[in-house]
Structure formats: C-alpha cells, structure tokens
Design a protein around this motif. Structure first.
Motif, PDB file in Angstrom:
ATOM      1  N   UNK A 247     -46.146 -81.305  11.496  1.00 24.31           N
ATOM      2  CA  UNK A 247     -44.825 -81.646  11.651  1.00 24.31           C
ATOM      3  C   UNK A 247     -44.272 -81.470  13.168  1.00 24.31           C
ATOM      4  N   UNK A 248     -43.416 -82.057  13.511  1.00 24.21           N
ATOM      5  CA  UNK A 248     -42.875 -81.979  15.100  1.00 24.21           C
ATOM      6  C   UNK A 248     -41.505 -80.975  14.907  1.00 24.21           C
ATOM      7  N   UNK A 249     -40.604 -81.009  13.668  1.00 29.85           N
ATOM      8  CA  UNK A 249     -39.594 -80.467  13.533  1.00 29.85           C
ATOM      9  C   UNK A 249     -39.695 -79.673  12.352  1.00 29.85           C
ATOM     10  N   UNK A 250     -39.164 -78.541  12.168  1.00 31.98           N
ATOM     11  CA  UNK A 250     -38.998 -77.581  11.181  1.00 31.98           C
ATOM     12  C   UNK A 250     -37.637 -77.341  10.915  1.00 31.98           C
ATOM     13  N   UNK A 251     -37.155 -77.734   9.774  1.00 26.75           N
ATOM     14  CA  UNK A 251     -35.771 -76.989   9.320  1.00 26.75           C
ATOM     15  C   UNK A 251     -35.701 -76.007   8.409  1.00 26.75           C
ATOM     16  N   UNK A 252     -35.103 -74.894   8.602  1.00 30.78           N
ATOM     17  CA  UNK A 252     -35.260 -73.695   7.485  1.00 30.78           C
ATOM     18  C   UNK A 252     -34.076 -73.632   6.655  1.00 30.78           C
ATOM     19  N   UNK A 253     -34.214 -73.172   5.468  1.00 34.14           N
ATOM     20  CA  UNK A 253     -32.831 -73.033   4.786  1.00 34.14           C
ATOM     21  C   UNK A 253     -32.078 -71.780   4.656  1.00 34.14           C
ATOM     22  N   UNK A 254     -32.677 -70.719   5.188  1.00 36.18           N
ATOM     23  CA  UNK A 254     -32.073 -69.625   5.153  1.00 36.18           C
ATOM     24  C   UNK A 254     -32.155 -68.655   6.371  1.00 36.18           C
ATOM     25  N   UNK A 255     -31.548 -67.331   6.886  1.00 32.81           N
ATOM     26  CA  UNK A 255     -31.872 -66.530   7.723  1.00 32.81           C
ATOM     27  C   UNK A 255     -33.297 -65.907   7.396  1.00 32.81           C
ATOM     28  N   UNK A 256     -33.293 -65.664   6.003  1.00 29.53           N
ATOM     29  CA  UNK A 256     -34.696 -65.032   5.694  1.00 29.53           C
ATOM     30  C   UNK A 256     -35.830 -65.914   6.125  1.00 29.53           C
ATOM     31  N   UNK A 257     -36.068 -67.068   5.945  1.00 31.52           N
ATOM     32  CA  UNK A 257     -36.819 -68.281   6.391  1.00 31.52           C
ATOM     33  C   UNK A 257     -36.892 -68.134   7.871  1.00 31.52           C
ATOM     34  N   UNK A 258     -35.897 -68.106   8.712  1.00 35.99           N
ATOM     35  CA  UNK A 258     -36.056 -67.831   9.939  1.00 35.99           C
ATOM     36  C   UNK A 258     -36.978 -66.876  10.426  1.00 35.99           C
ATOM     37  N   UNK A 259     -36.509 -65.593   9.901  1.00 32.59           N
ATOM     38  CA  UNK A 259     -37.269 -64.231  10.195  1.00 32.59           C
ATOM     39  C   UNK A 259     -38.731 -64.354   9.998  1.00 32.59           C
TER      40      UNK A 259
END
Length: 212
Positions: free
Chosen positions: A90-102
């Motif tokens: 992948x080139x771009x990732x979109x995360x669903x929640x702050x937990x995923x970001x962390x």
C-alpha cells in the motif's frame, strides 16, 4: 456456465465522466475494489483512475499486481500478521481509531507511507438503512469528535505526522448528500482538517448517474 458480460463502450462512457470530474475538481478518483474487482477490466479503468482502494491484504495485492497506480488501504481492524505484508503493497493507510494510530501509524510512516484517520461525521443521509449506515447509532466505523478529543487529551501529539482525514458515509447517493455530510465534517473536524495535506471523501458517490 454463468459469466459476466461488460459493455466496454458504456464502461468507457462512465470513465470519461470520472476523468472529467478529476480534471475539474482537481481530485483523484480511486476504484473501490470491494465494489468492483473484475480485474479483466483494470487495463481499461487504469487509463482513467488514479488507483485502487482495498479493505484487506488480498484486495491490496490485487490492486498492486493488476492496476497501475496508487493503492489505498482502510480496514476497521488490521490483523497484526497481515500488516507487515500490507506495508509492502500500500501507498496510503487510513486507520479507524486513535488506538489503531498508536499501534500502527509510526510503522507505516517509517515505511514511507501516507497515513490518515477515518472520522465519523455523525450525520446520516440514509433514512431507513441503519444496518449499513456508517453514521447509525453504535457504529464503530470512524472516530467521533468526542473520541478524538479524549484521545488527544491523553496523547497530545497523536496527529503528528498524520496527513489526511477520511470519511465515508454515502451509498449510491447524489451530490446533495455529500454537501450535507461535508458541512457536518467541517463543523466537527474542521480544526483538524485545516492542518491536513488531503481529505478522502470516501465512496458511494453516484457520479455517473444522470443529473449528478
């Protein structure tokens, strides 16, 4: 044996509409593979669109291997054993929640990927379709404003290096539904949106319908 027959002329007519939209709006339009993954048509479609979106590992592989262009991935729940493989696709990732970001954002950024967060505008334009409405009460698709504010209170630099916001609420709907949704997104997340490099308006736009 059942088979699908695609009218190349009609497909090309729709793609010309999408190309016009990209040119006039200055945006990129991506093929949502969960809606149409007939890769025999990818050589035609890739002449018009900027890339593909995927909801998991195998769609990402399909997009990378069969469709020249960008590969964007969003998943409500990433599997740890698949995430490393996705980093190579992948080139771009979109995360669903702050937990995923962390958990995942720094790894994606270290691999040179663009990273975004999906927000939930809490603004439904789909009456009577709660079962697949991302803004229905209790939906876990996207981060609400209150969830984001709580997360930022705990981790002030949570959005450091995050380049985009994503929202997806429509289902074969017209531009009027997008206009209503966009106002809600700006009202709730405009402060954060102003700091971003890009905004992903999601799918479900019936751009090729008459009168759009």
């Amino acid at each position: 044996t059942p088979y699908f027959l695609v009218d190349e002329g009609l497909c090309g007519k729709n793609l010309e509409v999408l190309r016009q939209g990209q040119q006039e709006a200055g945006c990129k339009i991506l093929l949502a593979q969960k809606a149409f993954s007939m890769f025999a048509c990818y050589p035609l479609i890739s002449r018009y669109l900027a890339g593909t979106t995927a909801s998991g590992l195998y769609e990402a592989r399909l997009g990378r291997e069969e469709f020249p262009g960008e590969v964007h991935v969003f998943s409500p729940a990433y599997r740890e054993e698949e995430f490393q493989a996705l980093l190579g696709l992948a080139d771009h990732f979109v995360f669903n929640s702050p937990r995923q970001l962390r958990k995942y954002a720094q790894r994606a950024k270290d691999a040179g990927k663009q990273v975004g967060l999906r927000v939930n505008p809490e603004c439904s334009t789909q009456e009577g379709h709660a079962i697949y409405d991302p803004c229905a009460p209790g939906s876990r698709l996207g981060t609400t404003l209150s969830q984001l504010e709580r997360a930022l209170a705990e981790t002030p630099d949570l959005l450091a290096g995050i380049e985009g916001l994503h929202f997806h609420t429509l289902c074969e709907q017209d531009a009027d539904a997008l206009a209503v949704t966009l106002v809600a997104v700006v009202e709730k997340s405009g402060e954060y949106m102003a700091k971003m490099k890009w905004v992903n308006l999601g799918g479900g736009h019936h751009i090729t319908s008459p009168g759009y």
